[in-house]
Structures are given as C-alpha cells and as structure tokens.
Design a protein around this motif. Structure first.
Motif, PDB file in Angstrom:
ATOM      1  N   ALA A 235       0.833  -1.200   0.000  1.00 19.61           N
ATOM      2  CA  ALA A 235       0.000   0.000   0.000  1.00 19.61           C
ATOM      3  C   ALA A 235       0.869   1.253   0.000  1.00 19.61           C
ATOM      4  O   ALA A 235       0.597   2.207  -0.734  1.00 19.61           O
ATOM      5  CB  ALA A 235      -0.932  -0.005   1.206  1.00 19.61           C
ATOM      6  N   LEU A 236       1.929   1.239   0.788  1.00 16.62           N
ATOM      7  CA  LEU A 236       2.813   2.410   0.848  1.00 16.62           C
ATOM      8  C   LEU A 236       3.610   2.561  -0.440  1.00 16.62           C
ATOM      9  O   LEU A 236       3.852   3.680  -0.896  1.00 16.62           O
ATOM     10  CB  LEU A 236       3.744   2.296   2.057  1.00 16.62           C
ATOM     11  N   ALA A 237       4.018   1.443  -1.039  1.00 14.68           N
ATOM     12  CA  ALA A 237       4.784   1.512  -2.282  1.00 14.68           C
ATOM     13  C   ALA A 237       3.918   1.971  -3.456  1.00 14.68           C
ATOM     14  O   ALA A 237       4.429   2.509  -4.434  1.00 14.68           O
ATOM     15  CB  ALA A 237       5.402   0.150  -2.582  1.00 14.68           C
ATOM     16  N   ALA A 238       2.602   1.767  -3.350  1.00 15.73           N
ATOM     17  CA  ALA A 238       1.697   2.156  -4.439  1.00 15.73           C
ATOM     18  C   ALA A 238       1.544   3.670  -4.549  1.00 15.73           C
ATOM     19  O   ALA A 238       1.082   4.168  -5.572  1.00 15.73           O
ATOM     20  CB  ALA A 238       0.331   1.515  -4.233  1.00 15.73           C
ATOM     21  N   CYS A 239       1.930   4.378  -3.527  1.00 15.73           N
ATOM     22  CA  CYS A 239       1.820   5.838  -3.550  1.00 15.73           C
ATOM     23  C   CYS A 239       3.231   6.428  -3.557  1.00 15.73           C
ATOM     24  O   CYS A 239       3.841   6.606  -2.502  1.00 15.73           O
ATOM     25  CB  CYS A 239       1.038   6.319  -2.338  1.00 15.73           C
ATOM     26  N   PRO A 240       3.754   6.753  -4.741  1.00 19.26           N
ATOM     27  CA  PRO A 240       5.107   7.294  -4.811  1.00 19.26           C
ATOM     28  C   PRO A 240       5.208   8.653  -4.124  1.00 19.26           C
ATOM     29  O   PRO A 240       4.201   9.343  -3.940  1.00 19.26           O
ATOM     30  CB  PRO A 240       5.373   7.402  -6.317  1.00 19.26           C
ATOM     31  N   PRO A 241       6.417   9.049  -3.734  1.00 21.00           N
ATOM     32  CA  PRO A 241       6.600  10.314  -3.010  1.00 21.00           C
ATOM     33  C   PRO A 241       6.038  11.534  -3.752  1.00 21.00           C
ATOM     34  O   PRO A 241       5.489  12.437  -3.131  1.00 21.00           O
ATOM     35  CB  PRO A 241       8.117  10.425  -2.843  1.00 21.00           C
ATOM     36  N   ALA A 242       6.139  11.556  -5.077  1.00 18.10           N
ATOM     37  CA  ALA A 242       5.619  12.707  -5.827  1.00 18.10           C
ATOM     38  C   ALA A 242       4.104  12.796  -5.681  1.00 18.10           C
ATOM     39  O   ALA A 242       3.549  13.895  -5.492  1.00 18.10           O
ATOM     40  CB  ALA A 242       5.996  12.580  -7.299  1.00 18.10           C
ATOM     41  N   ALA A 243       3.407  11.669  -5.746  1.00 15.67           N
ATOM     42  CA  ALA A 243       1.955  11.668  -5.586  1.00 15.67           C
ATOM     43  C   ALA A 243       1.572  12.020  -4.160  1.00 15.67           C
ATOM     44  O   ALA A 243       0.556  12.674  -3.922  1.00 15.67           O
ATOM     45  CB  ALA A 243       1.385  10.302  -5.966  1.00 15.67           C
ATOM     46  N   ARG A 244       2.376  11.619  -3.231  1.00 13.92           N
ATOM     47  CA  ARG A 244       2.110  11.921  -1.825  1.00 13.92           C
ATOM     48  C   ARG A 244       2.196  13.428  -1.573  1.00 13.92           C
ATOM     49  O   ARG A 244       1.378  13.992  -0.847  1.00 13.92           O
ATOM     50  CB  ARG A 244       3.115  11.179  -0.949  1.00 13.92           C
TER      51      ARG A 244
ATOM     52  N   ALA B 249       1.621  15.757  -3.732  1.00 12.78           N
ATOM     53  CA  ALA B 249       0.518  16.422  -4.428  1.00 12.78           C
ATOM     54  C   ALA B 249      -0.832  16.117  -3.771  1.00 12.78           C
ATOM     55  O   ALA B 249      -1.825  16.773  -4.091  1.00 12.78           O
ATOM     56  CB  ALA B 249       0.498  15.993  -5.888  1.00 12.78           C
ATOM     57  N   ALA B 250      -0.897  15.158  -2.887  1.00 16.33           N
ATOM     58  CA  ALA B 250      -2.163  14.746  -2.275  1.00 16.33           C
ATOM     59  C   ALA B 250      -2.653  15.786  -1.279  1.00 16.33           C
ATOM     60  O   ALA B 250      -1.876  16.573  -0.720  1.00 16.33           O
ATOM     61  CB  ALA B 250      -1.976  13.403  -1.582  1.00 16.33           C
ATOM     62  N   ASP B 251      -3.961  15.765  -1.059  1.00 15.30           N
ATOM     63  CA  ASP B 251      -4.532  16.709  -0.090  1.00 15.30           C
ATOM     64  C   ASP B 251      -4.282  16.202   1.337  1.00 15.30           C
ATOM     65  O   ASP B 251      -3.760  15.111   1.546  1.00 15.30           O
ATOM     66  CB  ASP B 251      -6.019  16.947  -0.364  1.00 15.30           C
ATOM     67  N   ALA B 252      -4.666  16.969   2.312  1.00 14.91           N
ATOM     68  CA  ALA B 252      -4.371  16.703   3.720  1.00 14.91           C
ATOM     69  C   ALA B 252      -4.987  15.393   4.197  1.00 14.91           C
ATOM     70  O   ALA B 252      -4.369  14.664   4.983  1.00 14.91           O
ATOM     71  CB  ALA B 252      -4.852  17.859   4.586  1.00 14.91           C
ATOM     72  N   GLN B 253      -6.187  15.058   3.743  1.00 15.67           N
ATOM     73  CA  GLN B 253      -6.835  13.830   4.183  1.00 15.67           C
ATOM     74  C   GLN B 253      -6.075  12.598   3.694  1.00 15.67           C
ATOM     75  O   GLN B 253      -5.878  11.649   4.455  1.00 15.67           O
ATOM     76  CB  GLN B 253      -8.270  13.775   3.666  1.00 15.67           C
ATOM     77  N   ILE B 254      -5.647  12.602   2.471  1.00 13.98           N
ATOM     78  CA  ILE B 254      -4.909  11.452   1.922  1.00 13.98           C
ATOM     79  C   ILE B 254      -3.557  11.326   2.617  1.00 13.98           C
ATOM     80  O   ILE B 254      -3.135  10.215   2.953  1.00 13.98           O
ATOM     81  CB  ILE B 254      -4.761  11.578   0.396  1.00 13.98           C
ATOM     82  N   LYS B 255      -2.902  12.458   2.871  1.00 13.92           N
ATOM     83  CA  LYS B 255      -1.631  12.418   3.607  1.00 13.92           C
ATOM     84  C   LYS B 255      -1.840  11.837   5.001  1.00 13.92           C
ATOM     85  O   LYS B 255      -1.012  11.068   5.493  1.00 13.92           O
ATOM     86  CB  LYS B 255      -1.025  13.819   3.706  1.00 13.92           C
ATOM     87  N   ALA B 256      -2.925  12.181   5.652  1.00 17.87           N
ATOM     88  CA  ALA B 256      -3.219  11.674   6.989  1.00 17.87           C
ATOM     89  C   ALA B 256      -3.431  10.159   6.949  1.00 17.87           C
ATOM     90  O   ALA B 256      -2.955   9.431   7.828  1.00 17.87           O
ATOM     91  CB  ALA B 256      -4.440  12.375   7.575  1.00 17.87           C
TER      92      ALA B 256
ATOM     93  N   ASP C 102      -0.052   8.586   6.437  1.00 10.60           N
ATOM     94  CA  ASP C 102       0.710   8.647   7.687  1.00 10.60           C
ATOM     95  C   ASP C 102       0.222   7.584   8.662  1.00 10.60           C
ATOM     96  O   ASP C 102       1.015   6.946   9.361  1.00 10.60           O
ATOM     97  CB  ASP C 102       0.593  10.039   8.321  1.00 10.60           C
ATOM     98  N   GLY C 103      -1.093   7.361   8.709  1.00  5.08           N
ATOM     99  CA  GLY C 103      -1.653   6.325   9.579  1.00  5.08           C
ATOM    100  C   GLY C 103      -1.223   4.926   9.152  1.00  5.08           C
ATOM    101  O   GLY C 103      -0.907   4.081   9.989  1.00  5.08           O
ATOM    102  N   VAL C 104      -1.194   4.684   7.839  1.00  6.72           N
ATOM    103  CA  VAL C 104      -0.741   3.388   7.331  1.00  6.72           C
ATOM    104  C   VAL C 104       0.727   3.168   7.683  1.00  6.72           C
ATOM    105  O   VAL C 104       1.122   2.083   8.118  1.00  6.72           O
ATOM    106  CB  VAL C 104      -0.994   3.273   5.809  1.00  6.72           C
TER     107      VAL C 104
END
Length: 189
Positions: free
Chosen positions: A81-90, A92-99, A102-104
């Motif tokens: 799950a963490l590898a599926a979201c590359p740092p660049a997409a992270r 660009a993500a909004d605060a909810q997705i970042k949260a 971070d929880g994962v």
C-alpha cells in the motif's frame, strides 16, 4: 608371615573369619556398584532436566511462529500500500490522503516493532545471496553489482529466533558473459 596368617589370602589358610571376609568383600563390591548406579541415575536426571528446560525455552520462543507467519501477510500488504503511492503523488495529495498514508505508515511501523519484540526480525538482504536465507526468483543484469549479489527484494524475509520463518524473495545479479572478441586473428600458419 606364613600363609596361615595372611589376611589378603583368606582361602589359603584355615582362618575362621574367611567366610566373613568373603561376605565383606562382596558387600564392598555391591556398595561400589550401587554408588555407580546412583551417580549414573543422578546424571540422567540432570540431563533430562536440562533437556526439558531447553525444550520449554524453545517452545515459548517459537510458540508464536504460526501467528507471526500469518501477520507477515498483513505487513506485506502495508508495504504494498505504501509503495503504491510514490513520493511525488504523496506531495501532491490533499491533507486527508496524507493523513491516511501517515496512519498506514505508523501502523506498519508498529506491526514490525511488535513482531520484533516477539523475536521476529527481518532477514538481511544487502550483499551476497545466501540460499539459507534468500529465495532467488530471477537473475537479472547486475548493473555494476558483482554476480551472485542481491539486486532487488520482491518480498522481505523474516527469522524468528535462530529459525527462518520465511525466506526473502530476491532477484540476483547474473554473471555477465565474457565479451566475445571477434577481432582476434589466428597467427598460426
């Protein structure tokens, strides 16, 4: 001293204590035999006690093996799950997705820390391939790495105590073929 008075050879003389001396010698031999049996029995009891303590320690150390093996699937899913979201997409993500991410990450770290507290540790995958700890799933070009070294890890491996819980699935650098030199000239005439 004559043979009649030789206490070391009571049968050679007509000593009235010859029978008692023979009984005494037999009793001494039996005492020695019983002492030997007692020492052997004590040693056997001590060996059984040590063996039982070792088995108890191993049973307690490896009791969580099946559970830990099942938990590794969950750890793998967190990693995927963490590898599926590359740092660049992270970024660009909004605060909810970042949260959520971070929880994962926090849950993944906590799971791995808990496994480690119970003796489950990740297998080292840096350096040379070890068939006792790694399972090669492919040979790939080394890109500067020596042949037989680990290039990439497809799935982390784990140990529990001194036992392999799951081998690491890795790709290994293959031996590059020697460059064919077509420019050689046969000088034999």
């Amino acid at each position: 001293m004559s043979d009649e008075q030789n206490p070391e050879n009571p049968e050679a003389n007509d000593n009235p204590f010859a029978a008692e001396f023979a009984v005494l010698e037999a009793l001494k031999a039996e005492i020695e035999s019983l002492k030997d049996q007692r020492l052997r029995a004590l040693a056997e009891v001590e060996n059984i006690r040590r063996r039982a303590e070792k088995e108890k320690a191993e049973a307690s150390q490896y009791a969580v093996t099946k559970f830990a093996r099942d938990m590794l699937g969950i750890a793998d899913n967190f990693s995927r799950a963490l590898a599926a979201c590359p740092p660049a997409a992270r970024e660009a993500a909004d605060a909810q997705i970042k949260a959520v991410l971070d929880g994962v990450e926090a849950t993944d770290r906590q799971l791995l820390a808990t496994l480690e507290r119970y003796g489950v540790k990740q297998v080292e995958t840096e350096g040379k391939f070890d068939p006792n700890l790694h399972q090669a799933i492919a040979e790939v070009p080394g890109n500067g790495k020596p042949p037989g070294s680990i290039v990439d890890v497809a799935q982390a491996g784990y140990m529990i105590g001194e036992r392999l819980l799951r081998p690491a699935m890795v790709t290994v650098a293959r031996r590059e073929p020697a460059p064919a030199s077509g420019d050689t000239v046969d000088t034999k005439v």
